[in-house]
Design a protein around this motif. Structure first.
Motif, PDB file in Angstrom:
ATOM      1  N   SER A 107       0.761  -0.867  -0.478  1.00  0.00           N
ATOM      2  CA  SER A 107      -0.495   0.048   0.016  1.00  0.00           C
ATOM      3  C   SER A 107       0.759   1.186   0.179  1.00  0.00           C
ATOM      4  N   ASP A 108       0.227   2.525  -0.559  1.00  0.00           N
ATOM      5  CA  ASP A 108       1.251   3.506  -0.757  1.00  0.00           C
ATOM      6  C   ASP A 108       1.444   3.728   1.224  1.00  0.00           C
ATOM      7  N   ASP A 109       0.679   3.567   2.442  1.00  0.00           N
ATOM      8  CA  ASP A 109       1.021   4.251   2.997  1.00  0.00           C
ATOM      9  C   ASP A 109       2.370   3.286   4.240  1.00  0.00           C
ATOM     10  N   GLU A 110       2.402   2.347   3.416  1.00  0.00           N
ATOM     11  CA  GLU A 110       3.578   0.836   4.155  1.00  0.00           C
ATOM     12  C   GLU A 110       4.420   1.912   3.703  1.00  0.00           C
ATOM     13  N   LEU A 111       4.402   1.694   2.592  1.00  0.00           N
ATOM     14  CA  LEU A 111       5.834   2.304   1.664  1.00  0.00           C
ATOM     15  C   LEU A 111       6.176   3.160   1.451  1.00  0.00           C
ATOM     16  N   GLN A 112       5.532   4.224   1.746  1.00  0.00           N
ATOM     17  CA  GLN A 112       5.559   5.886   1.849  1.00  0.00           C
ATOM     18  C   GLN A 112       6.283   5.919   3.893  1.00  0.00           C
ATOM     19  N   ALA A 113       4.984   5.004   4.970  1.00  0.00           N
ATOM     20  CA  ALA A 113       6.267   4.955   6.135  1.00  0.00           C
ATOM     21  C   ALA A 113       8.076   4.135   6.023  1.00  0.00           C
ATOM     22  N   ALA A 114       7.835   3.362   5.248  1.00  0.00           N
ATOM     23  CA  ALA A 114       9.553   2.646   5.353  1.00  0.00           C
ATOM     24  C   ALA A 114      10.666   3.691   4.393  1.00  0.00           C
ATOM     25  N   LEU A 115       9.794   4.304   3.535  1.00  0.00           N
ATOM     26  CA  LEU A 115      10.532   5.620   2.828  1.00  0.00           C
ATOM     27  C   LEU A 115      11.284   6.727   3.292  1.00  0.00           C
ATOM     28  N   ASN A 116      10.071   6.989   4.071  1.00  0.00           N
ATOM     29  CA  ASN A 116      10.332   7.186   5.428  1.00  0.00           C
ATOM     30  C   ASN A 116      12.036   7.205   6.778  1.00  0.00           C
ATOM     31  N   TRP A 117      11.490   6.287   6.733  1.00  0.00           N
ATOM     32  CA  TRP A 117      12.288   5.260   7.094  1.00  0.00           C
ATOM     33  C   TRP A 117      13.252   5.297   7.157  1.00  0.00           C
ATOM     34  N   ALA A 118      14.059   5.100   5.298  1.00  0.00           N
ATOM     35  CA  ALA A 118      15.090   4.560   5.238  1.00  0.00           C
ATOM     36  C   ALA A 118      15.593   5.589   4.731  1.00  0.00           C
ATOM     37  N   CYS A 119      15.054   6.858   4.393  1.00  0.00           N
ATOM     38  CA  CYS A 119      15.768   8.204   3.795  1.00  0.00           C
ATOM     39  C   CYS A 119      16.540   8.594   5.497  1.00  0.00           C
ATOM     40  N   GLY A 120      15.504   8.799   6.659  1.00  0.00           N
ATOM     41  CA  GLY A 120      15.536   9.365   7.418  1.00  0.00           C
ATOM     42  C   GLY A 120      16.625   7.998   8.709  1.00  0.00           C
ATOM     43  N   VAL A 148      15.370   3.519  -3.285  1.00  0.00           N
ATOM     44  CA  VAL A 148      16.031   3.723  -1.891  1.00  0.00           C
ATOM     45  C   VAL A 148      16.048   2.410  -1.169  1.00  0.00           C
ATOM     46  N   PHE A 149      15.179   1.414  -1.496  1.00  0.00           N
ATOM     47  CA  PHE A 149      14.992   0.083  -0.685  1.00  0.00           C
ATOM     48  C   PHE A 149      15.959  -0.552  -1.118  1.00  0.00           C
ATOM     49  N   ASN A 150      16.971  -0.704  -2.761  1.00  0.00           N
ATOM     50  CA  ASN A 150      17.675  -0.911  -2.979  1.00  0.00           C
ATOM     51  C   ASN A 150      18.969  -0.507  -2.052  1.00  0.00           C
ATOM     52  N   SER A 151      19.312   1.029  -2.563  1.00  0.00           N
ATOM     53  CA  SER A 151      20.604   1.406  -1.690  1.00  0.00           C
ATOM     54  C   SER A 151      20.575   0.687   0.176  1.00  0.00           C
ATOM     55  N   TYR A 152      19.553   0.905   0.967  1.00  0.00           N
ATOM     56  CA  TYR A 152      20.146   0.191   1.981  1.00  0.00           C
ATOM     57  C   TYR A 152      19.483  -0.594   1.829  1.00  0.00           C
ATOM     58  N   PHE A 153      19.041  -1.466   1.035  1.00  0.00           N
ATOM     59  CA  PHE A 153      19.782  -3.507   1.457  1.00  0.00           C
ATOM     60  C   PHE A 153      20.873  -3.674   0.928  1.00  0.00           C
ATOM     61  N   GLN A 154      21.542  -2.830   0.220  1.00  0.00           N
ATOM     62  CA  GLN A 154      22.875  -2.883  -0.781  1.00  0.00           C
ATOM     63  C   GLN A 154      23.736  -2.512   0.302  1.00  0.00           C
ATOM     64  N   LYS A 155      23.722  -1.010   1.433  1.00  0.00           N
ATOM     65  CA  LYS A 155      24.334  -0.910   2.009  1.00  0.00           C
ATOM     66  C   LYS A 155      24.500  -1.573   3.537  1.00  0.00           C
ATOM     67  N   PHE A 156      23.787  -2.659   3.267  1.00  0.00           N
ATOM     68  CA  PHE A 156      23.327  -3.198   5.110  1.00  0.00           C
ATOM     69  C   PHE A 156      23.251  -4.851   5.309  1.00  0.00           C
ATOM     70  N   LYS A 157      23.471  -5.006   3.449  1.00  0.00           N
ATOM     71  CA  LYS A 157      23.400  -6.470   4.149  1.00  0.00           C
ATOM     72  C   LYS A 157      23.549  -7.201   4.497  1.00  0.00           C
ATOM     73  N   HIS A 158      25.147  -7.133   4.102  1.00  0.00           N
ATOM     74  CA  HIS A 158      26.384  -8.237   5.172  1.00  0.00           C
ATOM     75  C   HIS A 158      26.328  -7.469   6.617  1.00  0.00           C
ATOM     76  N   PHE A 164      13.053  -6.303   3.886  1.00  0.00           N
ATOM     77  CA  PHE A 164      11.814  -6.578   4.598  1.00  0.00           C
ATOM     78  C   PHE A 164      11.133  -5.159   4.635  1.00  0.00           C
ATOM     79  N   PHE A 165      11.431  -4.136   5.206  1.00  0.00           N
ATOM     80  CA  PHE A 165      10.933  -2.696   5.899  1.00  0.00           C
ATOM     81  C   PHE A 165       8.733  -3.778   5.832  1.00  0.00           C
ATOM     82  N   ARG A 166       9.005  -3.828   6.459  1.00  0.00           N
ATOM     83  CA  ARG A 166       7.644  -4.698   6.970  1.00  0.00           C
ATOM     84  C   ARG A 166       6.594  -4.755   6.621  1.00  0.00           C
ATOM     85  N   GLY A 167       7.187  -5.591   5.601  1.00  0.00           N
ATOM     86  CA  GLY A 167       6.515  -6.054   4.003  1.00  0.00           C
ATOM     87  C   GLY A 167       6.322  -5.167   3.405  1.00  0.00           C
TER      88      GLY A 167
END
Length: 187
Positions: A107-120, A148-158, A164-167
């Motif tokens: 949902s847009d709400d889930e994506l926006q919340a995850a995007l806000n967290w990832a960028c913050g 943004v999700f990929n940026s986070y994932f690649q940076k921190f996956k190791h 996941f970003f809460r699904g």
């Protein structure tokens, strides 16, 4: 008895090179293609195994002993088993290229919340989704979140980071880069 055992081992080895998916031994292990995989998945994995994966695929080339059955199940099975046998004692297993993208069903709400967290506080690089940057277009929530999700994932996956970003996100083996917008992959 030793001669019989030696002959049996040679037979098992020979059969495993011809049709690894059909050969089982009490203590042997083989790696074979999953028959449920799509042709595209098998081809991509075969390309990786025979390329940068380091599998010996010389015997599945034209005019070589394991070319036939020339199917998209048998050739990958041979390549996967070659890789597995070569690296299993080193604790090395295949890591396919994976990117993290927004779940198309999120949902847009889930994506926006995850995007806000990832960028913050998440620490993702969000600079490339800004106006006049290479990943601004398409200017959609799903496209920006994917970058943004990929940026986070690649940076921190190791270091324990996940996709996941809460699904709100899923992994893909298809490079989502487009135009001048490059999605990083870090092995």
């Amino acid at each position: 008895m030793e001669t019989l055992m030696a002959k049996l081992m040679v037979l098992i080895l020979f059969l495993s090179m011809i049709a690894p998916k059909r050969v089982f031994a009490e203590y042997g292990q083989w790696c074979i293609a999953d028959p449920e995989s799509s042709d595209d998945e098998l081809q991509a994995a075969l390309n990786w195994a025979c390329g940068s994966g380091g599998a010996d695929c010389s015997k599945i080339q034209v005019n070589q002993p394991c070319y036939y059955q020339n199917t998209l199940e048998d050739h990958p099975s041979y390549a996967f088993n070659s890789y597995f046998q070569k690296f299993k004692h080193r604790g090395v297993f295949a890591e396919y290229e994976q990117w993290c993208i927004a779940d198309p069903q999120g949902s847009d709400d889930e994506l926006q919340a995850a995007l806000n967290w990832a960028c913050g506080s998440g620490g993702a690089d969000c600079s490339k989704i800004q106006v006049n940057q290479p990943c601004y277009y398409p200017n959609t929530l799903k496209d920006h979140a994917s970058y943004v999700f990929n940026s986070y994932f690649q940076k921190f996956k190791h270091r324990g980071g996940s996709c996941f970003f809460r699904g709100a996100a899923i992994t893909t083996e298809a490079d989502p880069s487009h135009g001048s917008c490059h999605f990083d992959f870090i092995p």
